[in-house]
Design a protein around this motif. Structure first.
Motif, PDB file in Angstrom:
ATOM      1  N   GLY A  59      -3.286  31.248 -46.020  1.00  0.00           N
ATOM      2  CA  GLY A  59      -3.144  31.683 -44.642  1.00  0.00           C
ATOM      3  C   GLY A  59      -2.996  30.537 -43.663  1.00  0.00           C
ATOM      4  O   GLY A  59      -2.823  29.376 -44.046  1.00  0.00           O
ATOM      5  N   PRO A  60      -3.082  30.836 -42.346  1.00  0.00           N
ATOM      6  CA  PRO A  60      -2.750  29.838 -41.316  1.00  0.00           C
ATOM      7  C   PRO A  60      -3.779  28.729 -41.129  1.00  0.00           C
ATOM      8  O   PRO A  60      -3.464  27.690 -40.548  1.00  0.00           O
ATOM      9  CB  PRO A  60      -2.630  30.682 -40.046  1.00  0.00           C
ATOM     10  N   VAL A  61      -5.032  28.932 -41.587  1.00  0.00           N
ATOM     11  CA  VAL A  61      -6.067  27.899 -41.474  1.00  0.00           C
ATOM     12  C   VAL A  61      -6.644  27.674 -42.866  1.00  0.00           C
ATOM     13  O   VAL A  61      -7.128  28.614 -43.509  1.00  0.00           O
ATOM     14  CB  VAL A  61      -7.185  28.311 -40.491  1.00  0.00           C
ATOM     15  N   VAL A  62      -6.597  26.432 -43.336  1.00  0.00           N
ATOM     16  CA  VAL A  62      -6.984  26.126 -44.717  1.00  0.00           C
ATOM     17  C   VAL A  62      -7.905  24.919 -44.745  1.00  0.00           C
ATOM     18  O   VAL A  62      -7.635  23.908 -44.090  1.00  0.00           O
ATOM     19  CB  VAL A  62      -5.738  25.819 -45.584  1.00  0.00           C
TER      20      VAL A  62
ATOM     21  N   VAL B   8      -2.473  16.734 -54.512  1.00  0.00           N
ATOM     22  CA  VAL B   8      -1.417  16.225 -53.626  1.00  0.00           C
ATOM     23  C   VAL B   8      -0.276  15.638 -54.452  1.00  0.00           C
ATOM     24  O   VAL B   8       0.899  15.916 -54.205  1.00  0.00           O
ATOM     25  CB  VAL B   8      -1.988  15.169 -52.659  1.00  0.00           C
ATOM     26  N   THR B   9      -0.634  14.845 -55.459  1.00  0.00           N
ATOM     27  CA  THR B   9       0.385  14.209 -56.296  1.00  0.00           C
ATOM     28  C   THR B   9       1.192  15.240 -57.062  1.00  0.00           C
ATOM     29  O   THR B   9       2.421  15.157 -57.149  1.00  0.00           O
ATOM     30  CB  THR B   9      -0.274  13.219 -57.276  1.00  0.00           C
ATOM     31  N   ALA B  10       0.502  16.239 -57.627  1.00  0.00           N
ATOM     32  CA  ALA B  10       1.186  17.266 -58.409  1.00  0.00           C
ATOM     33  C   ALA B  10       2.162  18.064 -57.563  1.00  0.00           C
ATOM     34  O   ALA B  10       3.200  18.522 -58.060  1.00  0.00           O
ATOM     35  CB  ALA B  10       0.157  18.196 -59.049  1.00  0.00           C
ATOM     36  N   ALA B  11       1.853  18.220 -56.282  1.00  0.00           N
ATOM     37  CA  ALA B  11       2.728  18.989 -55.390  1.00  0.00           C
ATOM     38  C   ALA B  11       3.927  18.179 -54.916  1.00  0.00           C
ATOM     39  O   ALA B  11       4.863  18.741 -54.342  1.00  0.00           O
ATOM     40  CB  ALA B  11       1.936  19.487 -54.184  1.00  0.00           C
ATOM     41  N   GLY B  12       3.900  16.862 -55.131  1.00  0.00           N
ATOM     42  CA  GLY B  12       5.005  16.022 -54.674  1.00  0.00           C
ATOM     43  C   GLY B  12       4.788  15.435 -53.312  1.00  0.00           C
ATOM     44  O   GLY B  12       5.739  14.999 -52.659  1.00  0.00           O
ATOM     45  N   GLY B  13       3.529  15.403 -52.840  1.00  0.00           N
ATOM     46  CA  GLY B  13       3.227  14.834 -51.532  1.00  0.00           C
ATOM     47  C   GLY B  13       2.537  15.846 -50.635  1.00  0.00           C
ATOM     48  O   GLY B  13       2.481  17.051 -50.923  1.00  0.00           O
TER      49      GLY B  13
ATOM     50  N   GLN C 297       0.977  21.141 -48.361  1.00  0.00           N
ATOM     51  CA  GLN C 297       0.619  22.008 -47.239  1.00  0.00           C
ATOM     52  C   GLN C 297       1.371  23.338 -47.277  1.00  0.00           C
ATOM     53  O   GLN C 297       0.810  24.394 -46.967  1.00  0.00           O
ATOM     54  CB  GLN C 297       0.892  21.287 -45.918  1.00  0.00           C
ATOM     55  N   LEU C 298       2.638  23.294 -47.634  1.00  0.00           N
ATOM     56  CA  LEU C 298       3.396  24.543 -47.741  1.00  0.00           C
ATOM     57  C   LEU C 298       2.741  25.483 -48.747  1.00  0.00           C
ATOM     58  O   LEU C 298       2.604  26.693 -48.500  1.00  0.00           O
ATOM     59  CB  LEU C 298       4.841  24.258 -48.146  1.00  0.00           C
ATOM     60  N   ARG C 299       2.319  24.932 -49.878  1.00  0.00           N
ATOM     61  CA  ARG C 299       1.661  25.755 -50.906  1.00  0.00           C
ATOM     62  C   ARG C 299       0.329  26.301 -50.420  1.00  0.00           C
ATOM     63  O   ARG C 299       0.007  27.480 -50.621  1.00  0.00           O
ATOM     64  CB  ARG C 299       1.440  24.922 -52.175  1.00  0.00           C
ATOM     65  N   LEU C 300      -0.463  25.429 -49.788  1.00  0.00           N
ATOM     66  CA  LEU C 300      -1.781  25.856 -49.313  1.00  0.00           C
ATOM     67  C   LEU C 300      -1.674  27.009 -48.322  1.00  0.00           C
ATOM     68  O   LEU C 300      -2.395  28.012 -48.425  1.00  0.00           O
ATOM     69  CB  LEU C 300      -2.511  24.678 -48.665  1.00  0.00           C
ATOM     70  N   HIS C 301      -0.797  26.865 -47.344  1.00  0.00           N
ATOM     71  CA  HIS C 301      -0.711  27.901 -46.313  1.00  0.00           C
ATOM     72  C   HIS C 301      -0.072  29.178 -46.841  1.00  0.00           C
ATOM     73  O   HIS C 301      -0.416  30.279 -46.389  1.00  0.00           O
ATOM     74  CB  HIS C 301       0.035  27.365 -45.097  1.00  0.00           C
TER      75      HIS C 301
ATOM     76  N   TYR D 256      -2.257  18.475 -38.984  1.00  0.00           N
ATOM     77  CA  TYR D 256      -1.127  19.197 -38.394  1.00  0.00           C
ATOM     78  C   TYR D 256       0.040  19.187 -39.387  1.00  0.00           C
ATOM     79  O   TYR D 256       0.779  18.204 -39.496  1.00  0.00           O
ATOM     80  CB  TYR D 256      -0.668  18.524 -37.100  1.00  0.00           C
ATOM     81  N   PRO D 257       0.243  20.262 -40.129  1.00  0.00           N
ATOM     82  CA  PRO D 257       1.325  20.304 -41.110  1.00  0.00           C
ATOM     83  C   PRO D 257       2.614  20.790 -40.449  1.00  0.00           C
ATOM     84  O   PRO D 257       2.964  21.966 -40.524  1.00  0.00           O
ATOM     85  CB  PRO D 257       0.802  21.332 -42.122  1.00  0.00           C
ATOM     86  N   PHE D 258       3.346  19.879 -39.808  1.00  0.00           N
ATOM     87  CA  PHE D 258       4.509  20.284 -39.015  1.00  0.00           C
ATOM     88  C   PHE D 258       5.477  21.155 -39.818  1.00  0.00           C
ATOM     89  O   PHE D 258       6.033  22.125 -39.307  1.00  0.00           O
ATOM     90  CB  PHE D 258       5.257  19.055 -38.489  1.00  0.00           C
TER      91      PHE D 258
END
Length: 448
Positions: free
Chosen positions: A35-38, A17-22, A27-31, A342-344
């Protein structure tokens, strides 16, 4: 079927989380990758599942429990129990009370003239500054969150607060410290210095709110938009009244001020869209410098620009629920006790429903385009029984502020100033959003 996701880490996911900047960037990277469910690791939750598919989100919309550890950072603001994690039985009547105060059109209309005065006063200060210091940029988020704090105080508390800049800074000190603890994020200063700063800030916030409540007085409540009066009538304890006021001030001023800031930023990046909005304002308002409440319905270009801005930069970038029983989600099953995340931002960037999602295209919110999308493809205020009670008020405030400012000014980006979104309870800009103002001239009786 096993839910896809990254391999578990020994640090419980904090480092990722820290490496991604929050969390919002993570969440953007994960999805994008899975895909749509992670399935992923989330500090404060043993099992977390993020859902960016708006159709699948509908299967979770009924869940009415928030994960307590994930919202611990707001606990210091509350003395009678964290309002963000009240159980459903206690939360439902509290929510109905807030909706009765914050969501009613009559109360919006009742305060609209005062909102206009406050907004026009800021526009006057900006105009004076543009003459005194031509070309000197303004810090949008600083000025606009101070404005929206004054607006929510006027609406819910019946007045202003002294030294709003200090109140905003105090909120930031408290949230920075407690968010830092939750995600083990680096925060300047020693542990003792940070704790002392947060304690002092919290004491100032409580003293400020106590002063507002004391000045409010007692007696019968004639105004349906009187939050304190509604809480007193409902038999709430003094501590619960203070807690509700604190959380309302926090949520309402941050989100609305930030939403307006990002909208002005995007319009500054897209002057052709800004000109369409300005032309609409000239047509609807004529020579008037500000709209009436009824005019907001006719400002469709402005409304679409605001909504597209909140799609690209949702003020609150995520939400979370906790399952109380196993939940079927398409081909997957989420166990009881799991955190549904919920990653808005990721929902709003889903290319299946938002072609070329990075582009600023307000026409996405025309009635014809809206009808093509699933209901939960756009969720800036959350979903279900824990969605934002102040959503309707926030839209009225934001559209009014935008109308006044765009009627009077053109906003232009400052060359070389990097605008970088970061996670600060809301989707903030790391070094604010600095823009230059250019007053619109007068031609033929209307501003141009």
């Amino acid at each position: 079927m096993r839910i896809p996701g990254p391999e578990p880490r020994a640090d419980g996911g904090v480092g990722a989380v820290t490496a991604a900047g929050g969390l919002h960037h993570y969440q953007l990277r994960l999805h994008a990758e899975y895909g749509p469910v992670v399935r992923f690791q989330l500090p404060g939750s043993e099992t977390a599942v993020s859902v960016a598919d708006p159709v699948l989100l509908e299967a979770t919309a009924h869940v009415d429990k928030r994960p307590e550890r994930l919202f611990e950072f707001l606990a210091p603001l509350c003395e009678a129990g964290n309002l963000q994690v009240l159980d459903a039985e206690e939360h439902a009547p509290w929510r109905r009370l807030l909706l009765s105060v914050l969501a009613g059109r009559p109360s919006h209309e009742r305060h609209f003239a005062r909102f206009t005065e406050l907004t026009s006063a800021l526009a006057d200060r900006w105009a004076e500054r543009s003459v005194r210091e031509p070309g000197e940029p303004v810090a949008l988020q600083k000025d606009l969150t101070a404005l929206t704090l004054r607006m929510i105080c006027q609406f819910a508390l019946g007045g202003d607060v002294p030294d709003s800049d200090r109140v905003i800074a105090a909120f930031e000190d408290v949230l920075t410290e407690y968010l830092g603890r939750l995600y083990q994020a680096p925060v300047p200063g020693t542990q003792e210095e940070r704790a002392e700063r947060a304690e002092d800030a919290l004491a100032h916030l409580r003293a400020t709110v106590d002063g507002v409540i004391a000045a409010h007085g007692s007696g019968s409540r004639a105004d349906t938009s009187d939050l304190i009066g509604a809480l007193v009538e409902a038999g709430q304890s003094p501590a619960r009244i203070r807690d509700t006021v604190m959380v309302t001030l926090l949520a309402a001023h941050h989100t609305t001020g930030v939403a307006v800031s990002w909208t002005l930023y995007l319009l500054g990046q897209h002057p052709e869209v800004a000109e369409r909005v300005a032309d609409e304002l000239d047509r609807v308002l004529g020579d008037r410098p500000a709209p009436d409440y009824a005019d907001l319905r006719e400002l469709t270009c402005l409304d679409m620009a605001l909504k597209e801005s909140m799609r690209l930069y949702p003020p609150g970038p995520y939400g979370a629920r906790e399952t109380t029983e196993a939940l079927a989600l398409g081909d997957y099953e989420i166990p009881a006790g799991a955190t549904v995340f919920y990653p808005f931002w990721a929902v709003h960037m889903n290319p299946d429903h938002w072609p070329e999602p990075e582009r600023f295209r307000p026409e996405r919110f025309s009635p014809a385009e809206v009808a093509k999308r699933p209901k939960l493809a756009y969720v800036p205020f959350g979903i279900g029984p824990r969605s934002c009670e102040g959503a309707a008020l926030a839209m009225v405030e934001a559209e009014l502020v935008l109308a006044v400012m765009l009627k009077r000014f053109r906003f232009r980006p400052v060359p070389g100033h990097e605008v970088r979104p970061v996670e600060r309870f809301v989707l903030w800009a790391a070094d604010d959003i600095h823009m230059t103002l250019h007053p619109r001239g007068t031609q033929g009786g209307t501003t141009r």
